[in-house]
Design a protein around this motif. Structure first.
Motif, PDB file in Angstrom:
ATOM      1  N   PHE A   1       8.198  -1.534  -6.598  1.00 58.01           N
ATOM      2  CA  PHE A   1       7.217  -1.187  -5.565  1.00 58.01           C
ATOM      3  C   PHE A   1       7.586  -1.907  -4.261  1.00 58.01           C
ATOM      4  N   VAL A   2       7.882  -1.146  -3.196  1.00 62.77           N
ATOM      5  CA  VAL A   2       8.216  -1.716  -1.885  1.00 62.77           C
ATOM      6  C   VAL A   2       7.173  -1.243  -0.879  1.00 62.77           C
ATOM      7  N   ALA A   3       6.455  -2.187  -0.264  1.00 64.52           N
ATOM      8  CA  ALA A   3       5.374  -1.820   0.670  1.00 64.52           C
ATOM      9  C   ALA A   3       5.512  -2.597   1.969  1.00 64.52           C
ATOM     10  N   ASP A   4       5.072  -1.970   3.066  1.00 65.19           N
ATOM     11  CA  ASP A   4       5.052  -2.648   4.371  1.00 65.19           C
ATOM     12  C   ASP A   4       3.800  -2.233   5.123  1.00 65.19           C
ATOM     13  N   ASN A   5       3.471  -2.975   6.163  1.00 65.55           N
ATOM     14  CA  ASN A   5       2.324  -2.606   7.014  1.00 65.55           C
ATOM     15  C   ASN A   5       2.822  -2.180   8.397  1.00 65.55           C
ATOM     16  N   GLY A   6       3.923  -1.428   8.394  1.00 66.62           N
ATOM     17  CA  GLY A   6       4.544  -0.982   9.642  1.00 66.62           C
ATOM     18  C   GLY A   6       3.941   0.288  10.210  1.00 66.62           C
ATOM     19  N   SER A   7       4.788   1.109  10.816  1.00 64.69           N
ATOM     20  CA  SER A   7       4.311   2.273  11.577  1.00 64.69           C
ATOM     21  C   SER A   7       3.838   3.426  10.709  1.00 64.69           C
ATOM     22  N   GLY A   8       4.231   3.454   9.430  1.00 65.83           N
ATOM     23  CA  GLY A   8       3.786   4.515   8.548  1.00 65.83           C
ATOM     24  C   GLY A   8       4.486   5.843   8.820  1.00 65.83           C
ATOM     25  N   ILE A   9       4.098   6.862   8.066  1.00 64.84           N
ATOM     26  CA  ILE A   9       4.717   8.184   8.154  1.00 64.84           C
ATOM     27  C   ILE A   9       3.609   9.226   8.281  1.00 64.84           C
ATOM     28  N   SER A  10       3.820  10.202   9.133  1.00 61.93           N
ATOM     29  CA  SER A  10       2.809  11.244   9.334  1.00 61.93           C
ATOM     30  C   SER A  10       2.704  12.120   8.088  1.00 61.93           C
ATOM     31  N   ASP A  11       1.557  12.771   7.909  1.00 62.63           N
ATOM     32  CA  ASP A  11       1.340  13.643   6.754  1.00 62.63           C
ATOM     33  C   ASP A  11       2.359  14.770   6.723  1.00 62.63           C
ATOM     34  N   GLU A  12       2.713  15.284   7.893  1.00 58.32           N
ATOM     35  CA  GLU A  12       3.665  16.385   7.975  1.00 58.32           C
ATOM     36  C   GLU A  12       5.050  15.951   7.502  1.00 58.32           C
TER      37      GLU A  12
END
Length: 331
Positions: A210-221
């Protein structure tokens, strides 16, 4: 037996000739006559040819886009390196130009390595030969040997969880590439002062990373296509990348018998986790199967017991009535 009319035979011959010559734009007309099955079959074949042509066009467009991205990814840092070199020649010392040149050279090298990685169709190649590893013995050295160096240099906090005991059949190069790709993406899209977590779990037959970050994220599209080869998504996020990294990651994980998933919200960070089958020898598989059978029997007993009680109760309640009817009939 009825035969096709001459004009129908001519029409079909012309239609087949068009298909042979790759002229697939003219549909076959509907027919309810003798040759209706032939018409339907040829029209189905034409439609399949149209679908295949559309797929090829789409793939070619992706390749062209990838070439444009690669050109951009190489041209931009190369232009900057040239500029920095000219500054050094002119004796300018307002910046550390040697470090800037090194940084851009590493960026170009990373792009080239990604292209090579994709060109091998190497997810399958890397996964052909696997060796047996203890999870801790494989992942601990990987973490200790610089997996998070870039994160620390950027001022990102890193949290690493305990590695559970498990044996895994792995292609070392393939899974190392998966880890480096996921972590480098997390670093790339997380700002200074952000957080990255790496956790490991063992659930039944699977080992989970499991690799997680609190960065910019990804759009739903973009989430729908992030594992597609050559898909680069939002340029503001991908910075014109080649779009091969996550597709190779997915292929590698799947060739190990696992799967990969992404949970992300734009502006809130991303979570990637992939599964790997836990290795069990024949004796362990038999013991595991026996344990599963016991659990299933216990489950069926717990679930089925109330139904047995209800059925028995109904039978007892109906027994006097049934006995009375039998007695009345006999009398």
């Amino acid at each position: 037996m009825a035969e096709l009319k001459p004009n129908e035979r001519q029409y079909l011959a012309e239609g087949i000739k068009r298909l042979v010559e790759d002229d697939i734009n003219v549909p076959f007309r509907k027919s309810e006559g003798v040759g209706k099955d032939i018409y339907r079959g040829l029209e189905s074949l034409r439609q399949k040819a149209v679908e295949d042509a559309c797929k090829r066009t789409e793939e070619q467009e992706k390749v062209q886009q990838a070439i444009a991205n690669v050109t951009h990814d190489l041209k931009t840092p190369l232009a900057l390196i040239t500029g920095y070199a000219e500054c050094v020649e002119d004796g300018m010392d307002d910046k550390n130009y040697a470090e800037l040149i090194r940084e851009k050279a590493l960026q170009m090298n990373d792009t080239v390595l990604k292209i090579i990685d994709a060109a091998r169709t190497d997810a399958a190649e890397k996964s052909k030969e696997k060796k047996l590893y203890k999870a801790g013995n494989f992942f601990s050295p990987l973490i200790e040997n610089g997996l998070f160096d870039a994160a620390k240099e950027k001022g990102i906090k890193v949290k690493i969880g305990k590695i559970p005991d498990a044996r895994l059949a792995l292609s070392a190069d393939g899974i190392k590439s998966v880890m480096h790709n996921l972590v480098s993406n997390a670093v790339k899209f997380t700002e200074k002062g952000g957080k990255i977590s790496l956790k490991f779990y063992k659930r039944g037959k699977y080992f989970i990373v499991f690799v997680a970050d609190n960065g910019s994220g990804i759009s739903d599209e973009d989430k729908k296509r992030i594992f597609d080869r050559f898909f680069t998504g939002d340029k503001s996020r991908t910075s014109g990348g080649t779009g091969v990294g996550l597709s190779v990651v997915k292929e590698t994980v799947e060739n190990h018998g696992g799967d990969i998933f992404c949970v992300s919200k734009e502006g809130k960070g991303s979570k990637f986790f992939f599964t790997l089958p836990v290795y069990k020898n024949k004796a362990e598989r038999s013991a595991y199967a026996e344990e599963e059978r016991k659990e299933l029997k216990a489950f069926l007993y717990i679930v089925g017991f109330p139904f047995v009680v209800v059925a028995a109760t109904i039978y007892l309640l109906l027994s006097p009535i049934r006995w009375y009817k039998i007695k009345k009939t006999n009398s």
